[in-house]
Structures are given as structure tokens and as C-alpha cells.
Design an enzyme around this catalytic site. Structure first.
Site, short mmCIF file in Angstrom:
data_model
loop_
_atom_site.label_atom_id
_atom_site.label_comp_id
_atom_site.label_asym_id
_atom_site.label_seq_id
_atom_site.Cartn_x
_atom_site.Cartn_y
_atom_site.Cartn_z
CE LYS A 22 -2.57 2.64 3.45
NZ LYS A 22 -1.46 3.38 4.05
CG ASN A 23 2.30 2.79 3.58
OD1 ASN A 23 1.12 3.08 3.37
ND2 ASN A 23 2.77 2.60 4.80
CB CYS A 117 -4.72 12.81 11.47
SG CYS A 117 -3.52 12.34 12.62
NE ARG A 122 0.05 11.51 10.39
CZ ARG A 122 -0.56 10.68 9.57
NH1 ARG A 122 -1.72 10.18 9.87
NH2 ARG A 122 0.01 10.32 8.43
CG ASP A 305 2.19 1.56 9.54
OD1 ASP A 305 1.91 2.40 10.41
OD2 ASP A 305 2.31 1.84 8.33
NE ARG A 397 -7.40 4.70 4.55
CZ ARG A 397 -6.34 4.67 5.35
NH1 ARG A 397 -6.44 4.27 6.58
NH2 ARG A 397 -5.17 5.07 4.92
C1 UD1 Z 1 3.92 6.86 6.62
C2 UD1 Z 1 2.99 5.70 6.40
C3 UD1 Z 1 2.36 5.26 7.72
C4 UD1 Z 1 3.43 4.99 8.76
C5 UD1 Z 1 4.41 6.15 8.86
C6 UD1 Z 1 5.60 5.83 9.75
C7 UD1 Z 1 2.22 6.08 4.16
C8 UD1 Z 1 1.10 6.47 3.27
N1 UD1 Z 1 1.97 6.11 5.47
O1 UD1 Z 1 3.13 7.95 7.11
O2 UD1 Z 1 1.62 4.09 7.46
O3 UD1 Z 1 2.81 4.80 10.01
O4 UD1 Z 1 4.92 6.50 7.56
O5 UD1 Z 1 6.26 4.68 9.27
O6 UD1 Z 1 3.29 5.71 3.73
N2 UD1 Z 1 6.46 14.45 11.00
C9 UD1 Z 1 6.72 15.79 11.26
N3 UD1 Z 1 6.68 16.66 10.21
C10 UD1 Z 1 6.38 16.27 8.92
C11 UD1 Z 1 6.14 14.92 8.68
C12 UD1 Z 1 6.18 14.02 9.74
O7 UD1 Z 1 6.97 16.18 12.39
O8 UD1 Z 1 6.38 17.12 8.02
C13 UD1 Z 1 6.51 13.47 12.12
C14 UD1 Z 1 5.15 12.82 12.35
O9 UD1 Z 1 4.36 13.58 13.22
C15 UD1 Z 1 5.56 11.48 12.94
C16 UD1 Z 1 6.89 11.18 12.26
O10 UD1 Z 1 7.36 12.41 11.73
O11 UD1 Z 1 5.77 11.59 14.34
C17 UD1 Z 1 6.83 10.16 11.15
O12 UD1 Z 1 5.84 10.54 10.22
P1 UD1 Z 1 5.98 10.15 8.66
O13 UD1 Z 1 7.10 9.19 8.49
O14 UD1 Z 1 5.99 11.40 7.88
O15 UD1 Z 1 4.61 9.40 8.41
P2 UD1 Z 1 3.75 9.42 7.10
O16 UD1 Z 1 4.63 9.57 5.91
O17 UD1 Z 1 2.60 10.37 7.24
#
Ligand code: UD1
Length: 432
Positions: A22-23, A117, A122, A305, A397
């Protein structure tokens, strides 16, 4: 409203084939926008997040065909819209990949902030930091993110936190930027490598994906490609745990064992037997499961996850286990539901203390997000009696034909539809 009804207590046995990740798929599909020619993407999972990505592409003007199951031919050459409206974006967190892909192709993008979320804060500040470093200006107004650049120029991007989404978006936005982009403190998940491999197969020049420094030398054009998405490590891990929780014996096919290392090691500590082959594994349990401590961290650590699923397993193990969530602030919302099934779990901030009771009892429960739903399925399969899981749109999903695959393994699981005026499985809150 659809729900799963599971009659627990049946050992899972047999073989299951894992679908595409998925990701990876939700980043690769928007990445097709960057190509000047049609692309064929194989091993695409049949899940609602993929359907939403495909719908967004079509709404923007791409021609999407499916010549075979799980295969899509996408022609992006007629795309003439650069906007993903709220109505679509809110349904899927990963709609933010359209920002990077549209910016990378057209130097502009307009995408609604991703929707609600359930995992805590997020932010997307790191995504915006990457776009700015490449020369784009952004404005946030009325829930929309607007990106605009005269041209994109390669740059140094240092992420303050390791973010999968921001790393993917930095790749999407920089592949066609002029000069060299260096992404530091990059995420290393297998789906990052998969996106980079796909972009390279279209003619991009990306080095170092899978390490924390990725170098992207911009190219002017990307051509069409034929590419297969990697298998889903989280789906594989979920079936491994489902087999272990039911004292089962299952062959899990179409996997990349390397991607499952942290999960495999942890399950072995819990007393689960695992035999690895080239692209499959056997997982089986004989005898009692034992406690373990688990801390989730970015790859190559134990994946967040898989946290709810392993917590469900640890409720069945002997002794006290400690599960620490190292990525998301609010990933223990499922605990109340497991408690309804007899689990003894105490949560304090990012730490859950699980007193293994050795058994669970069926109960009516609700999936509060995708992986929470998977944990409830595992609990229901292992529990005595009947478990009814509501809000399974979360599960659909991200899991391709979960119920059918479990049935093949001998589970007693049925999906029942109860008419509900408000029901629209694609019209709910976005989650990861
Ligand atoms: C992706 C995955 C999700 C998984 C996560 C962590 C997809 C579609 N989703 O989510 O299933 O749980 O990686 O492996 O691939 N953060 C910030 N600023 C940002 C972005 C992130 O502070 O701009 C923080 C978030 O709050 C969180 C951490 O970084 O604590 C990791 O988030 P991130 O790796 O970005 O998760 P996603 O890409 O949203």
C-alpha cells in the site's frame, strides 16, 4: 455499514499470497504524473486507498486502464488540472504525494490539506521545507496548500525528523529539478527504495535510497516504464501474527524476507517458529508464547504499523510485555477495544504495559484505524466466541481481500452489510 463477524478459535493453516505494498503504491501512482509517456504498474493492491489515487489521477485528466487484475496502464499525457480538491484529498492521507508529483512536473500544485487524523499531530512542515528548499513558494489558505515555482533547483534538504512522506515528496519534487539535490536524514523504508527504483526506471538519477542520504541528479524528461510494486511488508507481518496467534502453521508467499527482519526477530523472541525461503516463509507456533518488549522506530526498526498487531499477540503471551510507540503520539486508541475482549493493558503516554492473560473473549468492537482494525481481526481469530468488528472500511483501505485470504486459511470470518444511509466506505476520515 459493513462489519466482520469472526468466530474465533480456529487454527490458520495453508498458504497465503501477499499483495503489493500500500505505502509504495500510493506514492508510485502519483509519480506516474512525472512521466512524458504512459506507464504500466503491476502488483497494485486492490484497496480503497489505491482506488482513490486512481480516481484523483482520472479527475486530473490521466487515462487509466486495467488490462489485468492488479495491473494499471496510466497515460498521464492529458493531465490538465493541478488540483486535488478537499472532497478527494480528505479521504486519504497519502493524497499529499500529489503535491510533490504535480510540483515536480508542472512547477505548481494545489492540494487540500490531508484529512482527519487519528494518530496524533500530523504536521507536514518537513514536506514544505523540502519544497521550499527546491525553490517553491507555498501558501496555506482555506485548507488548501498552493505550491508555485518559476523553476525547481537542486538543493540541500536536511530533515529535522525522519519522515517517510516528506522523503517521498522530496524525491518526487526533485527528480526533474536542475542540478543536484541531497536529502539528508532521509527515511529508509522499503517503500522509499521502491519509489526511487520506479523513478529510476523512468530515467531518473537517484542514488542512495535506503540510506539516510539520498542524492538526486535532476533530469529533463522521464519516460514510460513497466514496474511492479514490492510486496507489502505490513500485510505479511499481519498474517505472520495471525498465524502465531491461532497456533497455526502458514506459508506466506510473495515476500521479501529482508523487509521483514525486525518483525521476524521479534516474533522469534516471542516463541514463534519462522523458516525463511527466497520469497516466502513458513510461520508456525507450538506451545506457549512468551512476553517481549517492543519499541517502534523508523526502518530498520520495528514498524509502527505493526504495533497494534503485535500488542494483540502479546495479550496471549505469558508474562508482562512493554510496548513503546516511538513514532506516533496516539497509537494506542485500539487498546480500549482489546480490553473489551479481556486484554489487560495499561497505557501511560507512549508506553503500554500488557499483562498476558493467555486468552481473549469475543466481543463487539470498532476499528479506529487501519492497523487497529488488523489487531482486532487477530484478536478475534484467537478469541473464544464471536467478535464483531465495526468500521471495517479502515481495514479495506489497506488490506487487499483480507477476509477472503483468511477464509482460505480456515478462518471463520464473514463480512456482513447492514444498510446504513451514512455509509460510504470511501467517504470517511483519512488515516495513514
Ligand atoms: C507513513 C505511512 C504510515 C506509517 C508512517 C511511519 C504512508 C502512506 N503512510 O506515514 O503508514 O505509520 O509512515 O512509518 O506511507 N512528522 C513531522 N513533520 C512532517 C512529517 C512528519 O513532524 O512534516 C513526524 C510525524 O508527526 C511522525 C513522524 O514524523 O511523528 C513520522 O511521520 P511520517 O514518516 O511522515 O509518516 P507518514 O509519511 O505520514
Amino acid at each position: 455499514m459493513d462489519k466482520f463477524i469472526i468466530k474465533g478459535g480456529r487454527r490458520l493453516t495453508g498458504e497465503v499470497t501477499i499483495s503489493g505494498a500500500k505505502n509504495a503504491a500510493v506514492a508510485i501512482l502519483p509519480a506516474v504524473i512525472l512521466s512524458d509517456e504512459p506507464c504500466i504498474i503491476e502488483n497494485v493492491p486492490s484497496i480503497s486507498d489505491v482506488n482513490i489515487s486512481l480516481r484523483i489521477l482520472e479527475e486530473m485528466g490521466a487515462v487509466v486502464e486495467s488490462p489485468a487484475n492488479n495491473v494499471y496502464r496510466i497515460d498521464p499525457t492529458h493531465i490538465d488540472k493541478y488540483c486535488v480538491p478537499y472532497e478527494t484529498a480528505r479521504k486519504m492521507r497519502a493524497s499529499y504525494y500529489f503535491l510533490g508529483a504535480l510540483l515536480g512536473k508542472f512547477n505548481k500544485a494545489r492540494v487540500s490539506m490531508p484529512g482527519g487524523c487519528p494518530l496524533g499531530d500530523r504536521p507536514i512542515d518537513q514536506h514544505l521545507k523540502a519544497f521550499s528548499a527546491l525553490g517553491a513558494e507555498y501558501t496555506l489558505s482555506q485548507g488548501m496548500i498552493d505550491l508555485k515555482a518559476d523553476s525547481l533547483k537542486g538543493s540541500q534538504i536536511f530533515f529535522d525528523v525522519v519522515s517517510v512522506g516528506a522523503t517521498m515528496n522530496a524525491l518526487l519534487a526533485s527528480v526533474k529539478a536542475s542540478g543536484l539535490t541531497v536529502i539528508e536524514n532521509a527515511a529508509k523504508e522499503p517503500h522509499i527504495v521502491d519509489l526511487a527504483n520506479f523513478l529510476n526506471s523512468m530515467g531518473a538519477n537517484i542514488m542512495g535510497a535506503g540510506t539516510d542520504v539520498i542524492k538526486v541528479r535532476g533530469v529533463e524528461h522521464l519516460h514510460g516504464a513497466n514496474y511492479a510494486v514490492i510486496p507489502d511488508q505490513i500485510e505479511a507481518g499481519t498474517f505472520m501474527i495471525a498465524a502465531a496467534a491461532t497456533q497455526g502453521d502458514v506459508i506466506i508467499k510473495n515476500i521479501i524476507p529482508k523487509h521483514l527482519e525486525s518483525i521476524t526477530k521479534k516474533l522469534e523472541k516471542i516463541g514463534v517458529n519462522i523458516e525463511l525461503y527466497d520469497d516466502s516463509l513458513r510461520v508456525w507456533t507450538e506451545g506457549p508464547l512468551v512476553k517481549a518488549n517492543v519499541k517502534t522506530t523508523p526502518h530498520p526498526g520495528f514498524p509502527t504499523d505493526m504495533q497494534p498487531q503485535i500488542a494483540a499477540l502479546l495479550t496471549l503471551a505469558e508474562g508482562t510485555s512493554i510496548v513503546t510507540e516511538g513514532v506516533w503520539e496516539q497509537r494506542f486508541r485500539y487498546v480500549d477495544e482489546l480490553r473489551r475482549m479481556g486484554a489487560d493493558i495499561t497505557v501511560n503516554g507512549k508506553v503500554a504495559l500488557i499483562e498476558g492473560t493467555g486468552k481473549l473473549m469475543g466481543a463487539p468492537v470498532k476499528a479506529c484505524d487501519l492497523r487497529a482494525g488488523a489487531a482486532l481481526i487477530i484478536a478475534g481469530l484467537a478469541a473464544q466466541g464471536i467478535t464483531e468488528i465495526e468500521d471495517i472500511y479502515h481495514i479495506e483501505r489497506g488490506y487487499d481481500c483480507m477476509e477472503g485470504k483468511l477464509k482460505e486459511l480456515g478462518a471463520d470470518i464473514e463480512k456482513v452489510s447492514i444498510p446504513d444511509k451514512l455509509d460510504d466506505k470511501n467517504d470517511k476520515k483519512a488515516v495513514v
